[in-house]
Design a protein around this motif. Sequence first.
Motif, PDB file in Angstrom:
ATOM      1  N   GLY A 181       0.821  -1.202   0.000  1.00  0.00           N
ATOM      2  CA  GLY A 181       0.000   0.000   0.000  1.00  0.00           C
ATOM      3  C   GLY A 181       0.855   1.251   0.000  1.00  0.00           C
ATOM      4  O   GLY A 181       0.603   2.201  -0.767  1.00  0.00           O
ATOM      5  N   LEU A 182       1.878   1.285   0.862  1.00  0.00           N
ATOM      6  CA  LEU A 182       2.790   2.425   0.904  1.00  0.00           C
ATOM      7  C   LEU A 182       3.517   2.580  -0.430  1.00  0.00           C
ATOM      8  O   LEU A 182       3.708   3.708  -0.931  1.00  0.00           O
ATOM      9  CB  LEU A 182       3.795   2.233   2.044  1.00  0.00           C
ATOM     10  N   TRP A 183       3.900   1.462  -1.022  1.00  0.00           N
ATOM     11  CA  TRP A 183       4.578   1.494  -2.314  1.00  0.00           C
ATOM     12  C   TRP A 183       3.675   2.095  -3.391  1.00  0.00           C
ATOM     13  O   TRP A 183       4.111   2.936  -4.179  1.00  0.00           O
ATOM     14  CB  TRP A 183       5.001   0.081  -2.702  1.00  0.00           C
ATOM     15  N   THR A 184       2.414   1.687  -3.403  1.00  0.00           N
ATOM     16  CA  THR A 184       1.491   2.194  -4.406  1.00  0.00           C
ATOM     17  C   THR A 184       1.269   3.687  -4.225  1.00  0.00           C
ATOM     18  O   THR A 184       1.194   4.443  -5.205  1.00  0.00           O
ATOM     19  CB  THR A 184       0.153   1.439  -4.333  1.00  0.00           C
ATOM     20  N   LEU A 185       1.152   4.151  -2.981  1.00  0.00           N
ATOM     21  CA  LEU A 185       1.031   5.585  -2.720  1.00  0.00           C
ATOM     22  C   LEU A 185       2.249   6.327  -3.256  1.00  0.00           C
ATOM     23  O   LEU A 185       2.117   7.385  -3.902  1.00  0.00           O
ATOM     24  CB  LEU A 185       0.879   5.828  -1.221  1.00  0.00           C
ATOM     25  N   LEU A 186       3.446   5.794  -3.006  1.00  0.00           N
ATOM     26  CA  LEU A 186       4.663   6.424  -3.516  1.00  0.00           C
ATOM     27  C   LEU A 186       4.651   6.478  -5.041  1.00  0.00           C
ATOM     28  O   LEU A 186       5.073   7.477  -5.641  1.00  0.00           O
ATOM     29  CB  LEU A 186       5.885   5.647  -3.024  1.00  0.00           C
ATOM     30  N   CYS A 187       4.151   5.413  -5.685  1.00  0.00           N
ATOM     31  CA  CYS A 187       4.079   5.401  -7.150  1.00  0.00           C
ATOM     32  C   CYS A 187       3.152   6.497  -7.667  1.00  0.00           C
ATOM     33  O   CYS A 187       3.457   7.158  -8.664  1.00  0.00           O
ATOM     34  CB  CYS A 187       3.595   4.031  -7.642  1.00  0.00           C
ATOM     35  N   PHE A 188       2.026   6.710  -7.007  1.00  0.00           N
ATOM     36  CA  PHE A 188       1.117   7.788  -7.403  1.00  0.00           C
ATOM     37  C   PHE A 188       1.793   9.149  -7.261  1.00  0.00           C
ATOM     38  O   PHE A 188       1.697  10.008  -8.149  1.00  0.00           O
ATOM     39  CB  PHE A 188      -0.152   7.741  -6.547  1.00  0.00           C
ATOM     40  N   ILE A 189       2.474   9.350  -6.146  1.00  0.00           N
ATOM     41  CA  ILE A 189       3.130  10.642  -5.907  1.00  0.00           C
ATOM     42  C   ILE A 189       4.209  10.905  -6.948  1.00  0.00           C
ATOM     43  O   ILE A 189       4.277  11.990  -7.547  1.00  0.00           O
ATOM     44  CB  ILE A 189       3.717  10.679  -4.486  1.00  0.00           C
ATOM     45  N   LEU A 190       5.067   9.915  -7.195  1.00  0.00           N
ATOM     46  CA  LEU A 190       6.159  10.108  -8.148  1.00  0.00           C
ATOM     47  C   LEU A 190       5.653  10.146  -9.586  1.00  0.00           C
ATOM     48  O   LEU A 190       6.246  10.816 -10.440  1.00  0.00           O
ATOM     49  CB  LEU A 190       7.206   9.012  -7.964  1.00  0.00           C
ATOM     50  N   GLN A 191       4.565   9.458  -9.878  1.00  0.00           N
ATOM     51  CA  GLN A 191       3.951   9.558 -11.204  1.00  0.00           C
ATOM     52  C   GLN A 191       3.486  10.993 -11.439  1.00  0.00           C
ATOM     53  O   GLN A 191       3.710  11.562 -12.521  1.00  0.00           O
ATOM     54  CB  GLN A 191       2.772   8.589 -11.304  1.00  0.00           C
ATOM     55  N   ALA A 192       2.843  11.568 -10.436  1.00  0.00           N
ATOM     56  CA  ALA A 192       2.406  12.962 -10.552  1.00  0.00           C
ATOM     57  C   ALA A 192       3.606  13.906 -10.649  1.00  0.00           C
ATOM     58  O   ALA A 192       3.595  14.866 -11.427  1.00  0.00           O
ATOM     59  CB  ALA A 192       1.533  13.323  -9.356  1.00  0.00           C
ATOM     60  N   TRP A 193       4.649  13.614  -9.870  1.00  0.00           N
ATOM     61  CA  TRP A 193       5.838  14.478  -9.838  1.00  0.00           C
ATOM     62  C   TRP A 193       6.523  14.515 -11.198  1.00  0.00           C
ATOM     63  O   TRP A 193       6.808  15.606 -11.728  1.00  0.00           O
ATOM     64  CB  TRP A 193       6.789  13.973  -8.763  1.00  0.00           C
ATOM     65  N   PHE A 194       6.793  13.369 -11.776  1.00  0.00           N
ATOM     66  CA  PHE A 194       7.506  13.369 -13.053  1.00  0.00           C
ATOM     67  C   PHE A 194       6.588  13.772 -14.204  1.00  0.00           C
ATOM     68  O   PHE A 194       7.064  14.296 -15.214  1.00  0.00           O
ATOM     69  CB  PHE A 194       8.147  12.009 -13.292  1.00  0.00           C
ATOM     70  N   GLY A 195       5.275  13.544 -14.073  1.00  0.00           N
ATOM     71  CA  GLY A 195       4.347  14.100 -15.049  1.00  0.00           C
ATOM     72  C   GLY A 195       4.368  15.616 -15.018  1.00  0.00           C
ATOM     73  O   GLY A 195       4.312  16.283 -16.061  1.00  0.00           O
TER      74      GLY A 195
END
Length: 728
Positions: free
Chosen positions: A113-127
């Motif tokens: 769950g924590l990993w998936t949250l991090l993926c959302f954050i970094l997906q938004a960041w690099f987008g």
Amino acid sequence: MVKHNTLNFQPLTRPFWNKLIPILLGVIAYFVVVGPEHLNPTNINWIQGGDGAQHYLGWTFFRHDGWRFPIGLNPNYGANIGSSIVFADAIPLFAIPFKILSPWLATDFQYFGLWTLLCFILQAWFGWLLTGLFTRTLAVQIMGSGLFVFAIPMLFRINLHAALTAHFFILAALYLNLSRLQNHRLWYWALLLVGSLATHFYIFAIIAALWLASALDSYWPNKTLSLKKLLIEITSLVTFTGFMAWQLGYFASASNETVLNHYSGFSPEFFVFFNSNGWSYLLPSFYSTTEEKNNFLGLGIISLLIIGLIGAFFKKIPLWSKLKYYPFFILSLVVLALVAFSNHVEIGPWAFDYPLPLSLQFALGNVRNSGRFLWPHMYLITFLVIYLITRAFAKRAVFILMLGLLLQIGDSSIKWYSMRQFISTTAHQPSAFAKATQGLKSSFWNIAAQKYQRIDMIPLKQMSMQYFTKGEDWDWARFASFAATHKLATNMVYLSRVDTKKIDAANAHYDRLFKEGKFDPNTIYILDQEKIVPALMHLNSEADLLANIDGMIVLAPGWKNCQFCPVIPIDHEYRAAFIRPVLNQPVMFNKDGNGTWYLIGIGQFPIIGWGWSYPESWGAWAEGREAHLALPTPLAPFSSLIFDTNPLLSPSHPKQRVVVKINGDFHSLQILDDTHRQMRLSINSEKLGRPDYLAIEFIFIDQAKPQEIGLGVDARVLSIGLISAIFE
């Protein structure tokens, strides 16, 4: 008015508070799409089997094992196979640091769950960073970042393949390529390469291709990297990633399980970006395909693409002028696309194959899901969409992008909302791992967990997902969950890659144990039916237990000599006074015959799809697509084995073709008809090494239902009836 750069893509500098926006956007998107229950590290109930069980159990075995060298080895999860945390797809990037913290973590702990949250954050960041390469308008960056976050191939992986939600690595690599950023490039690429390597091999392969393209583009034509620096970068990064691959456990398995058959198994169809595959309320699927091939852009992005292309045509926006800066980047995309589409080409309902050199097929053998290599192209299309909208509709770009984002979110909710509901519902239900072990009701199991250190399946199957007994894929998770709970080692696992040579060696070792009757006193064995006869032939029945426990065939060495182990009822034990076949004397397979012991899967057709019907007064029918028997051999040398059969024949069905395999190897094709009802097999016992028994497999080509070929009302799927066998 929308402000944007008019020349090359350049990184945009903003105030620090602005950089919090994509972080907030990622967090909001996570809680909207996934929900809060997923994030609770002590809640494992939403992990409901399949790949999720593989990831969690792989992590659980890893955390409870001691530290090894290389550090990624995970031998207790896949004993004898050559296992590591990599092949459990359990995200070594998180598994290794959380293993350090394991003594302070809850018994049931998951970081997915924590990993998936991090993926959302970094997906938004690099987008956000990618969009900032060509616009200075804050609202455009927000909309663009949102479009990257709601990329359907990423959303599809949630609650399925946690490691493969890490699309932010791809966005970061695209950013480094398009920005042509040179400051600290070696460190940035090292982080991306090692980070992706410690996440999932497919993502690493994409990042490696994009890194090499970036390095070569920097050398020529951009000339921002000298030849010396280019060679230093390539040498140092290849060496470093090779070292890290070794430490993570990539070389623990030769992974030769794939090779030729799996490449192109999940290659995408030609219109993969536009086929909704169920991810749209409004856009129907062109044709059905497996979800693994899903690279749907989403209705919002497709709509924006159409609008952007129309605007680019009328505004004459130049697209090709920038390409001269990225020749190797473009080449890498072409290569990735060719690998993705493979030599199996699908265009709608039509498909064709073209040959590849055998060496190339072998090299690509581990690329089972080649469609994943289209992810960079999907994100470049999204990048292009945002770029065209900002250029063609400067004053209305924010409004158009907002409508596109809302359409993307709303239309794709047909899938992600049901996924959110599934997670929310199952998070409050009993754990799937507890349910998996509910079938182990006997007190035998808890005592066995105290007595033994390991639980093995025999034979070890040559496949990634282990199937046995009743053919249920959750049987592997039943015993893996049991072993994880009691901190036992096991070979009953689900791995992304297996080494078939090690599996063959393990099975050869098990065969020697059967022949010698000497089993590891610290291991409890779960047998397939075909191993009952070999086990009984040399079993020390005074000390070792062979019994049916909760429907499982269990061999427990030394159980009967154990002072604290309960006595198993005699009617649960497998016992047989074996009289080995004698040359020229028949083994009978009727209900009173001495051969019924050797028939594997009697009455099991409704469960496993093959087996033997219950023996009758004359013999036994083989039922289904195949049948097996374990037939003891005479002590004297023999040169042939003859089966008397009753083939299912009628005027409309005049023959039965049977493929015969002995000890796993093809032996012959037998053709039975009215004049030829015997199968005569030439077998040189000396060449086979005087085996104790023969594992015989019949594969039927002409099985049929008697009622369909004019033979009464019998609806069973039959082929041959076995009457007797005789060694000569």
